[in-house]
Design a protein around this motif. Structure first.
Motif, short mmCIF file in Angstrom:
data_model
loop_
_atom_site.label_atom_id
_atom_site.label_comp_id
_atom_site.label_asym_id
_atom_site.label_seq_id
_atom_site.Cartn_x
_atom_site.Cartn_y
_atom_site.Cartn_z
N GLY A 349 0.82 -1.21 0.00
CA GLY A 349 0.00 0.00 0.00
C GLY A 349 0.85 1.26 0.00
O GLY A 349 0.55 2.23 -0.71
N ALA A 350 1.93 1.26 0.79
CA ALA A 350 2.82 2.43 0.82
C ALA A 350 3.53 2.61 -0.52
O ALA A 350 3.66 3.74 -1.03
CB ALA A 350 3.83 2.27 1.95
N VAL A 351 3.98 1.51 -1.13
CA VAL A 351 4.64 1.60 -2.44
C VAL A 351 3.66 2.06 -3.51
O VAL A 351 4.03 2.84 -4.40
CB VAL A 351 5.27 0.24 -2.81
CG1 VAL A 351 5.82 0.26 -4.22
CG2 VAL A 351 6.38 -0.11 -1.83
N SER A 352 2.41 1.62 -3.43
CA SER A 352 1.41 2.06 -4.41
C SER A 352 1.15 3.56 -4.30
O SER A 352 0.97 4.24 -5.32
CB SER A 352 0.11 1.28 -4.22
OG SER A 352 -0.52 1.63 -3.01
N HIS A 531 -7.23 0.27 -7.06
CA HIS A 531 -8.31 0.39 -6.06
C HIS A 531 -9.37 -0.69 -6.27
O HIS A 531 -10.57 -0.42 -6.24
CB HIS A 531 -8.95 1.78 -6.10
CG HIS A 531 -8.06 2.85 -5.55
ND1 HIS A 531 -8.49 4.15 -5.37
CD2 HIS A 531 -6.76 2.83 -5.15
CE1 HIS A 531 -7.49 4.88 -4.89
NE2 HIS A 531 -6.44 4.09 -4.75
N THR A 532 -8.92 -1.92 -6.47
CA THR A 532 -9.82 -3.05 -6.67
C THR A 532 -9.37 -4.22 -5.80
O THR A 532 -8.22 -4.28 -5.34
CB THR A 532 -9.85 -3.49 -8.14
OG1 THR A 532 -8.51 -3.82 -8.56
CG2 THR A 532 -10.40 -2.39 -9.03
N LEU A 533 -10.28 -5.18 -5.60
CA LEU A 533 -9.98 -6.40 -4.87
C LEU A 533 -9.92 -7.62 -5.78
O LEU A 533 -9.49 -8.69 -5.35
CB LEU A 533 -11.03 -6.64 -3.77
CG LEU A 533 -11.11 -5.59 -2.67
CD1 LEU A 533 -12.23 -5.95 -1.70
CD2 LEU A 533 -9.80 -5.48 -1.92
N SER A 534 -10.37 -7.49 -7.01
CA SER A 534 -10.39 -8.62 -7.93
C SER A 534 -8.99 -9.16 -8.25
O SER A 534 -8.89 -10.35 -8.60
CB SER A 534 -11.10 -8.24 -9.23
OG SER A 534 -10.56 -7.06 -9.78
N PRO A 535 -7.88 -8.38 -8.17
CA PRO A 535 -6.56 -9.00 -8.40
C PRO A 535 -6.23 -10.14 -7.44
O PRO A 535 -5.42 -11.00 -7.78
CB PRO A 535 -5.59 -7.82 -8.22
CG PRO A 535 -6.36 -6.63 -8.64
CD PRO A 535 -7.76 -6.91 -8.16
N ALA A 536 -6.84 -10.15 -6.25
CA ALA A 536 -6.62 -11.28 -5.34
C ALA A 536 -7.15 -12.57 -5.96
O ALA A 536 -6.48 -13.62 -5.92
CB ALA A 536 -7.30 -11.00 -4.00
N ASN A 560 -5.27 -1.95 -0.12
CA ASN A 560 -6.34 -1.07 -0.59
C ASN A 560 -6.72 -0.04 0.45
O ASN A 560 -6.98 1.12 0.12
CB ASN A 560 -7.57 -1.90 -0.96
CG ASN A 560 -7.66 -2.19 -2.44
OD1 ASN A 560 -8.22 -1.40 -3.20
ND2 ASN A 560 -7.06 -3.29 -2.86
N ALA A 561 -6.77 -0.46 1.71
CA ALA A 561 -7.14 0.48 2.77
C ALA A 561 -6.14 1.63 2.85
O ALA A 561 -6.53 2.79 3.03
CB ALA A 561 -7.22 -0.26 4.10
N LEU A 562 -4.87 1.33 2.71
CA LEU A 562 -3.86 2.38 2.77
C LEU A 562 -3.87 3.23 1.51
O LEU A 562 -3.68 4.45 1.57
CB LEU A 562 -2.48 1.75 2.98
CG LEU A 562 -1.32 2.71 3.26
CD1 LEU A 562 -1.62 3.56 4.49
CD2 LEU A 562 -0.02 1.93 3.44
N ALA A 563 -4.09 2.61 0.35
CA ALA A 563 -4.07 3.36 -0.90
C ALA A 563 -5.29 4.26 -1.06
O ALA A 563 -5.20 5.33 -1.66
CB ALA A 563 -3.98 2.40 -2.09
#
Length: 729
Positions: A349-352, A531-536, A560-563
């Motif tokens: 998240g930090a790197v994103s 900002h998606t969850l489908s990549p999981a 996602n929460a951090l981004a």
């Protein structure tokens, strides 16, 4: 529009004559399709073939709707295009590798081979796409206030009308053609001139092949352009289904385009479930439940066909995951490793956030710097060649490329990073004379694996940001996916080293799986950037490793929460903002106050209205001066109390009657006044009105205050409002 001044009798006679001609045509059409024209050759074979086709249409239509055959054809065609693209790219990459190996012994010639080959390919892709069809590489900035209107037959999700482009509709682009921001803008109800043309599809297909043939030097993917190509194919299949069907209404146009957006991802990776979910998360603000079954059906057809093409081409023995992995199933990970996966999610998240900040800064820089603006406007091919030459020089295997595994392609990079064996222990084992294949390129320089992975991450960060400025058809999901896998691999190697250093048994050392951390890092970083969850789910479908479903999902959620914190725009939102596309979810990210703007600020001149006791003269004036399908009715022009609306079609029927019948008639006596189902207030926000229009479809919303009519709102006016909001960025 027909003239209302003609005599009603003549119109009625003309309509009856037209109806007779249509009946005669239909009768002759079904009885003898070709015998009526004796000059045409091969009358009997043509008639027999047409009768067979009509029988086939009736047979297919009786089993299910013809649009379902269009969904299946869409999946199969996109799988074929993706396979043809991969086959062409593989041939070009092998040619480059063959030439590079043949020049071994001459470092200078190898350097020119390594750098000029991808530079020329990207320059050709940029110049070819720009000259054949500028819309495949340019940043489309639409001047919606001038001419763009929705088709009356289309729902708010799309209009298939393709108006002729003019220079007033566009401005030279300063960002690369990604595809997804424009597609989701179209699905929101905005027309894109020539965006679905066959010329654009041809130019983007060939340009994308050239870009992918540049290899990992440029590190570009194909997800976005393939979604664009799928949308083009879906548009023309929708038109074909409309022509074949008995009714000529364009009912499934919007649904076909929503399905096409999901098929693009499914045919790219052979992952139907995550492809549909990615389309739901990224493409549509309001996804209708009726779209789920067609999307999954078409995506399954595309994924199955893609896997079958892989088997038939000899690349695989049977249907299997795209990226082979050998994760241990007995003990995939320790329970305490969940904390380490959570830490990896926060790190991704930090790197994103850092990557998205650099990406937004680069987009702003290319739009304000004079030199960049000039080159990206007039010399696209030269700019692409120079940037790719710089990137290729950095990745030259005899220089910095030896620390980055530059000889690997994108697929080979991801396969090597997903290896379950710890590289640090293998590299330190002096008894191993032959290194395993996944480690050979990462340790070719003799340096530790940690140094190679860290150097790869450091260099690829600015290289990916710079590659985003290339005016070529390209996707950016797969490069970020690979970057996240490298980040997870470095984290996993560190965990394996700590466990091996403090462990007491060999079994504990073997059970650490750095490939699982690479899989979680790939899903977490790509999910945070988009900002998606489908990549999981995509990561699990690509590798078939369900054992790591929980840690992968946990890492993706935390990333996602951090981004998403702080209303940061995603990668696609940043492109929409940079291109000033009137996409409301993107506008909310750049300025949260914009969607909360009230409708009262945008209500201008009052719309045409009719009073309850309106006569034929007032009705005729209202029909001539207004093009709306629903005209509001008030109690009187003085009170402005809204009673409802009348349909334009009913008013036209009333005016076509003889004048002797309409002179003494009033509106409430001849037309039914329909009540308004939804009534807006001028204090409602733009976001609330946009949501209502997205759900109701192509309807007219009336704005009233304390029962008095203030104005009306249509999709055309909503587009103008969104354009005004986009100008404030």
């Amino acid at each position: 529009m027909e003239s209302l001044d003609e005599a009603p009798g003549s119109e009625r006679d003309g309509e009856s004559n037209n109806q007779e001609r249509e009946d005669q045509y239909e009768t002759s059409h079904y009885k003898s399709p070709l015998f009526s024209d004796p000059w045409k050759p091969y009358q009997r074979p043509r008639a027999i073939i047409k009768e067979w086709l009509l029988s086939l249409r009736c047979c297919l239509g009786s089993m299910c709707g013809l649009e379902w055959y269009g969904y299946a054809a869409l999946g199969v065609m996109m799988a074929f295009l993706s396979f043809l693209m991969d086959l062409s790219v593989t041939k070009l990459l092998r040619a480059h590798q063959w030439l590079y190996v043949k020049l071994e012994g001459n470092s200078l010639l190898q350097f020119f081979c390594w750098t000029l080959y991808p530079a020329c390919l990207c320059a050709v892709a940029s110049s070819f796409s720009h000259n054949i069809c500028p819309f495949s590489t340019e940043n489309i900035v639409l001047l919606f206030s001038q001419a763009l209107t929705l088709s009356p037959l289309s729902p708010p999700c799309l209009s298939l009308v393709l108006p002729l482009a003019s220079p007033d509709f566009h401005r030279p682009g300063l960002t690369s053609a990604q595809g997804i921001p424009e597609v989701r803008t179209m699905l929101a109800g905005i027309e894109m001139p020539h965006y679905l043309s066959l010329t654009n599809m041809f130019a983007k297909f060939l340009g994308l092949i050239c870009v992918l043939a540049a290899g990992s030097t440029v590190s570009l993917g194909k997800v976005g352009p393939l979604v664009h190509l799928s949308t083009m194919v879906g548009a023309y299949l929708s038109k074909l289904c409309t022509l074949i069907q008995d009714n000529k209404k364009d009912k499934g146009a919007g649904e076909m385009l929503v399905v096409a957006a999901a098929v693009g991802v499914a045919s790219c990776f052979g992952a139907p479930i995550s492809g549909v979910l990615f389309s739901v998360e990224v493409m549509c603000s309001h996804f209708a439940l009726r779209h789920y079954v067609p999307c999954f059906f078409s995506a399954a057809c595309g994924a199955l066909t893609s896997r079958l093409f892989t088997v038939w081409s000899g690349d695989g023995e049977t249907l299997q995951a795209l990226f082979k992995t050998n994760f241990p199933t007995a003990l995939p990970f320790y329970p305490l490793e969940i904390l380490l996966f959570a830490l990896l999610g926060l790190l991704c998240g930090a790197v994103s956030c850092c990557y998205l900040f650099c990406h937004r800064w680069m987009l702003q820089f290319t739009k304000t710097n004079t030199a960049f603006v000039k080159m990206l406007t007039t010399e696209k091919g030269l700019y692409s060649g120079l940037v790719v030459f710089l990137l290729a020089s950095v990745t030259f295997p005899h220089s910095a490329g030896q620390f980055m595994a530059s000889k690997y392609t994108m697929n080979q990079l991801l396969t090597s990073l997903l290896d379950s064996r710890p590289w640090s222990s293998q590299h330190q084992n002096a008894s191993m004379q032959l290194q395993p294949e996944p480690l050979s390129e990462w340790s070719s320089s003799g340096s530790p694996v940690y140094l190679s992975l860290a150097f790869f991450l450091l260099m690829k960060m600015w290289m990916l940001v710079l590659a985003c400025t290339l005016p070529v058809p390209a996707g950016y999901f797969m490069p970020v996916f690979v970057y996240g896998a490298a980040l997870g691999r470095l984290h996993g190697e560190g965990v394996a080293y700590v466990f091996s250093f403090g462990g007491t048994s060999d079994q504990q050392q073997v059970s650490i799986n750095p490939g699982g951390y690479a899989l979680a890092g790939a899903a977490a970083l790509s999910g945070a950037v988009t900002h998606t969850l489908s990549p999981a789910l995509l990561a699990i479908e690509l590798t078939g490793q369900c054992s790591h479903a929980v840690p992968v999902l946990l890492a993706t959620l935390l990333a996602n929460a951090l981004a998403r914190s702080g209303q940061r725009p995603s990668f696609y939102d940043a492109l929409s903002i940079s291109k000033r596309l009137p996409h409301l979810p993107s506008l909310k990210k750049t300025c949260p106050r914009l969607p909360s703007t009230t409708l009262g600020q945008f209500l201008g001149v009052k719309s045409v209205q009719l009073q309850r006791a309106a006569g034929s003269a007032e009705i005729q004036h209202a029909v001539k001066t207004s093009s709306e399908t629903q005209i509001p009715v008030v109690e009187s022009h003085e009170s402005q109390i809204l009673l409802g609306f009348v349909l334009r079609s009913e008013l036209l029927i009333f005016l076509r009657r003889p004048k002797t019948e309409t002179l003494e008639k009033h509106l409430h006596e001849v037309c039914s006044i329909h009540p308004t189902s939804v009534l807006l207030s001028p204090h409602n926000t733009v976001q609330e009105a946009h949501r209502i229009l997205s759900v109701l479809g192509d309807q007219t919303l009336f704005v009233a205050e304390r029962g008095r009519l203030v104005g009306l709102l249509t999709w055309t006016q909503m587009k103008k409002i969104l354009e005004d909001l986009a100008k404030e960025i």
